[in-house]
Scaffold this active site. Structure first.
Site, PDB file in Angstrom:
ATOM      1  N   SER A 163      35.924   9.301  29.210  1.00 37.60           N
ATOM      2  CA  SER A 163      35.157   8.417  30.075  1.00 37.60           C
ATOM      3  C   SER A 163      33.987   9.199  30.648  1.00 37.60           C
ATOM      4  O   SER A 163      34.097  10.390  30.925  1.00 37.60           O
ATOM      5  CB  SER A 163      36.051   7.900  31.206  1.00 37.60           C
ATOM      6  OG  SER A 163      35.266   7.561  32.337  1.00 37.60           O
ATOM      7  N   LYS A 188      40.497  10.474  31.518  1.00 39.78           N
ATOM      8  CA  LYS A 188      40.728   9.357  30.613  1.00 39.78           C
ATOM      9  C   LYS A 188      40.765   9.771  29.139  1.00 39.78           C
ATOM     10  O   LYS A 188      40.042  10.643  28.705  1.00 39.78           O
ATOM     11  CB  LYS A 188      39.649   8.280  30.792  1.00 39.78           C
ATOM     12  CG  LYS A 188      39.745   7.503  32.082  1.00 39.78           C
ATOM     13  CD  LYS A 188      41.048   6.733  32.238  1.00 39.78           C
ATOM     14  CE  LYS A 188      41.094   5.476  31.395  1.00 39.78           C
ATOM     15  NZ  LYS A 188      40.121   4.477  31.843  1.00 39.78           N
ATOM     16  N   GLU A 229      40.413  -0.615  20.108  1.00 37.55           N
ATOM     17  CA  GLU A 229      39.765  -1.728  20.817  1.00 37.55           C
ATOM     18  C   GLU A 229      38.624  -2.328  20.006  1.00 37.55           C
ATOM     19  O   GLU A 229      38.438  -3.550  19.980  1.00 37.55           O
ATOM     20  CB  GLU A 229      39.248  -1.257  22.175  1.00 37.55           C
ATOM     21  CG  GLU A 229      40.360  -0.968  23.158  1.00 37.55           C
ATOM     22  CD  GLU A 229      39.857  -0.250  24.405  1.00 37.55           C
ATOM     23  OE1 GLU A 229      40.029  -0.787  25.497  1.00 37.55           O
ATOM     24  OE2 GLU A 229      39.279   0.842  24.277  1.00 37.55           O
ATOM     25  N   TYR A 272      23.380 -28.608  -4.556  1.00 41.06           N
ATOM     26  CA  TYR A 272      22.824 -27.473  -3.822  1.00 41.06           C
ATOM     27  C   TYR A 272      21.922 -27.955  -2.679  1.00 41.06           C
ATOM     28  O   TYR A 272      21.130 -28.886  -2.830  1.00 41.06           O
ATOM     29  CB  TYR A 272      21.991 -26.566  -4.752  1.00 41.06           C
ATOM     30  CG  TYR A 272      21.368 -25.393  -4.003  1.00 41.06           C
ATOM     31  CD1 TYR A 272      22.085 -24.224  -3.811  1.00 41.06           C
ATOM     32  CD2 TYR A 272      20.088 -25.486  -3.447  1.00 41.06           C
ATOM     33  CE1 TYR A 272      21.537 -23.154  -3.090  1.00 41.06           C
ATOM     34  CE2 TYR A 272      19.537 -24.426  -2.730  1.00 41.06           C
ATOM     35  CZ  TYR A 272      20.273 -23.269  -2.552  1.00 41.06           C
ATOM     36  OH  TYR A 272      19.732 -22.235  -1.839  1.00 41.06           O
ATOM     37  N   LYS A 275      25.348 -15.956   2.988  1.00 39.29           N
ATOM     38  CA  LYS A 275      25.390 -14.501   2.761  1.00 39.29           C
ATOM     39  C   LYS A 275      25.650 -13.663   3.999  1.00 39.29           C
ATOM     40  O   LYS A 275      26.519 -12.777   3.958  1.00 39.29           O
ATOM     41  CB  LYS A 275      24.139 -14.052   2.019  1.00 39.29           C
ATOM     42  CG  LYS A 275      24.200 -14.494   0.567  1.00 39.29           C
ATOM     43  CD  LYS A 275      22.870 -14.473  -0.114  1.00 39.29           C
ATOM     44  CE  LYS A 275      22.823 -15.511  -1.197  1.00 39.29           C
ATOM     45  NZ  LYS A 275      22.659 -16.906  -0.677  1.00 39.29           N
ATOM     46  N   HIS A 291      58.610 -11.936  23.145  1.00 43.72           N
ATOM     47  CA  HIS A 291      57.932 -12.238  24.429  1.00 43.72           C
ATOM     48  C   HIS A 291      57.521 -10.953  25.145  1.00 43.72           C
ATOM     49  O   HIS A 291      57.439 -10.941  26.369  1.00 43.72           O
ATOM     50  CB  HIS A 291      58.831 -13.080  25.351  1.00 43.72           C
ATOM     51  CG  HIS A 291      59.478 -14.242  24.674  1.00 43.72           C
ATOM     52  ND1 HIS A 291      58.937 -15.504  24.658  1.00 43.72           N
ATOM     53  CD2 HIS A 291      60.623 -14.313  23.949  1.00 43.72           C
ATOM     54  CE1 HIS A 291      59.726 -16.310  23.966  1.00 43.72           C
ATOM     55  NE2 HIS A 291      60.757 -15.621  23.523  1.00 43.72           N
TER      56      HIS A 291
HETATM   57  N1  ARG Z   1      18.018 -17.806  -1.830  1.00 45.76           N
HETATM   58  C1  ARG Z   1      18.658 -18.970  -2.323  1.00 45.76           C
HETATM   59  C2  ARG Z   1      20.132 -19.003  -1.875  1.00 45.76           C
HETATM   60  O1  ARG Z   1      20.611 -18.026  -1.488  1.00 45.76           O
HETATM   61  C3  ARG Z   1      18.625 -18.965  -3.822  1.00 45.76           C
HETATM   62  C4  ARG Z   1      18.620 -20.313  -4.403  1.00 45.76           C
HETATM   63  C5  ARG Z   1      17.368 -21.032  -4.056  1.00 45.76           C
HETATM   64  N2  ARG Z   1      17.349 -22.322  -4.642  1.00 45.76           N
HETATM   65  C6  ARG Z   1      16.450 -23.270  -4.291  1.00 45.76           C
HETATM   66  N3  ARG Z   1      16.554 -24.380  -4.892  1.00 45.76           N
HETATM   67  N4  ARG Z   1      15.581 -23.055  -3.372  1.00 45.76           N
HETATM   68  O2  ARG Z   1      20.744 -20.031  -1.901  1.00 45.76           O
END
Ligand code: ARG
Length: 464
Positions: free
Chosen positions: A279, A285, A292, A319, A327, A158
């Site tokens: 600072s 400072k 941080e 998909y 990404k 605590h």
């Molecule tokens: N740029 C796409 C991704 O990152 C690649 C796959 C694209 N596939 C499609 N059926 N358009 O997912």
């Protein structure tokens, strides 16, 4: 911008320019260039082994791709946003250079199994890279623990002074956390290490691809068993992001303690000038900005995990283009955690701990109250009763504005007849820490052994 010519005869109208820019991902997925080439070389090699490509075609493809890979590495390869993504860029450049053999490369493959393969290859390397950094930070902490083994301080609960302990024990707690972080990254690496290639867009292909061969060539343990799963899930990225979010959370707690301990109120640590900032207004400072910012970046890393969880949650199999949004959070989280680990290792190695301040923190706050209770237990008193007696002694010391060691023996005897002169040595913090001599506790020999075994374990792992 991309035209529909890329997709053959189905379309009579070009892709709208705004839509084309909107769909393009090459600015982000260009980072997959090298692994994309690896995957394509394995695919082409396999297509030749099963008789779909001639040896000449294979050789032309492999040579062309190898050239492209080295241009990507040297950053001389020019990605064309009109070619939408990394896969189309590489395949397009290859075909521009070698002609029809390049146009045969995509036989029995879709960008769906291709991108899933790329992300697994990329993530596998990321797990290794970040895992190594985790070990390096842990090693720095273990080395500091070994070097500061005589520095005593309270252990806190605590954020209140709780029990007598030592700095090394505290530092080694982080070593343990990082050890599990490393384990989570390795688990993730092992589980993701399966090959989607051969899954096609969603339901495989009519070509008799040798999936074992491509999996083996790319260092995967096996081909993935289900083409819909292989192309449609990104749970391996969720695992990676979870592992990274936990690493970041640990780093954030460490950073928070660096911030707290470097306040004048605590003054347990002073970070090196090289790791602190001044600072623009207040000349006195010395701010813990590095710690941080690590703490701040943790929000971003946790956000990346949440972003991908939410992206996936409503998706039907297999998909969907939404998956392209995997990404940015993954690339960002990996790079941010990597940088946090790198900088914290330096901060830890250079920080100066104030042994004197830490030791003095043991003198106030009744950190030795448990020792008084335990002393009675050794004399045969039940722990609950002993706890109550020690609590009353604390109250009397507070009232007398003193500490437990300064209460005279008659006061002890008034509270319980089992007390004797021996209580005073038990209350000394040095003694009290030494008596915590069991596995996982802060007695000197235990902490020394823990630090040494951590240093050995980490050094061995880093040498692999
Ligand atoms: N740029 C796409 C991704 O990152 C690649 C796959 C694209 N596939 C499609 N059926 N358009 O997912």
């Amino acid at each position: 911008m991309a035209t529909h010519k890329a997709w053959g005869g189905r379309f009579s109208e070009d892709l709208d320019e705004v839509a084309s820019k909107f769909l393009a991902s090459v600015e982000v997925d260009g980072a997959l260039g090298e692994v994309d080439v690896q995957g394509s070389i394995a695919h082409a090699t396999m297509l030749c082994s099963i008789g779909v490509l001639s040896a000449e075609e294979r050789d032309a493809i492999v040579a062309g791709l190898t050239q492209i890979a080295s241009e990507i590495t040297n950053k001389t390869f020019v990605f064309d946003p009109a070619r939408e993504d990394v896969h189309m860029n590489i395949e397009g450049a290859l075909t521009d250079r070698i002609g029809v053999a390049g146009a045969r490369l995509h036989t029995g493959r879709s960008r769906n199994d291709q991108v899933a393969t790329d992300m697994r290859l990329w993530s596998r390397a990321a797990c290794q890279r970040v895992g190594k950094r985790v070990d390096q930070l842990a090693l720095a902490l273990a080395q500091r623990a070994a070097g500061e083994v005589d520095v005593l301080m309270p252990a806190y609960t605590h954020l209140q002074r709780a029990q007598p302990s030592r700095l090394s024990h505290h530092l080694l707690a982080y070593v343990e956390m990082l050890d599990r972080d490393r384990g989570r990254l390795s688990d993730c690496e092992q589980r993701l290490n399966e090959c989607p290639l051969g899954s096609g867009a969603v339901a495989g292909t009519t070509f008799a691809l040798d999936r074992e061969q491509t999996a083996r060539d790319l260092g995967f343990s096996r081909p993935m068993r289900n083409s819909i799963d292989a192309t449609g899930d990104r749970d391996f990225l969720l695992e990676l992001l979870s592992a990274l979010a936990i690493v970041a959370t640990h780093l954030s707690r460490l950073s928070e303690e660096l911030v707290l301990w470097s306040t004048q109120e605590f003054a347990f640590v002073e970070m090196a000038d090289a790791h602190t900032t001044g600072s623009s207004m207040m000349p006195q400072k010395k701010n813990p900005d590095v710690a941080e910012v690590v703490r701040g970046k943790t929000g971003r890393v946790v956000g990346s995990l949440v972003a991908l969880l939410v992206t996936l949650k409503g998706l039907p199999l297999g998909y969907n283009r939404d998956l392209q949004e995997d990404k940015p959070p993954v690339f960002d989280a990996v790079s941010q955690v990597d940088r946090c680990l790198e900088v914290l290792e330096r901060v830890i190695l250079a920080a100066r701990f104030d042994a004197e301040r830490m030791r003095r923190a043991l003198d106030a706050g009744f950190v030795n109250a448990t020792e008084a209770a335990d002393y009675l237990v050794e004399k045969g008193v039940a722990f609950r009763d002993a706890h109550a007696v020690a609590g009353r002694l604390v109250a009397r010391a507070i009232e007398a504005k003193t500490d437990l060691a300064s209460l005279p023996l008659p006061v002890y005897l008034e509270e319980h007849p089992a007390f004797d002169q021996g209580i005073y040595s038990v209350l000394e913090p040095e003694r009290a820490v030494e008596r915590r001599d069991l596995l996982g506790a802060p007695a000197k020999r235990r902490v020394q052994a823990a630090a040494e075994s951590a240093i050995t374990r980490l050094t061995e792992r880093l040498a692999r």
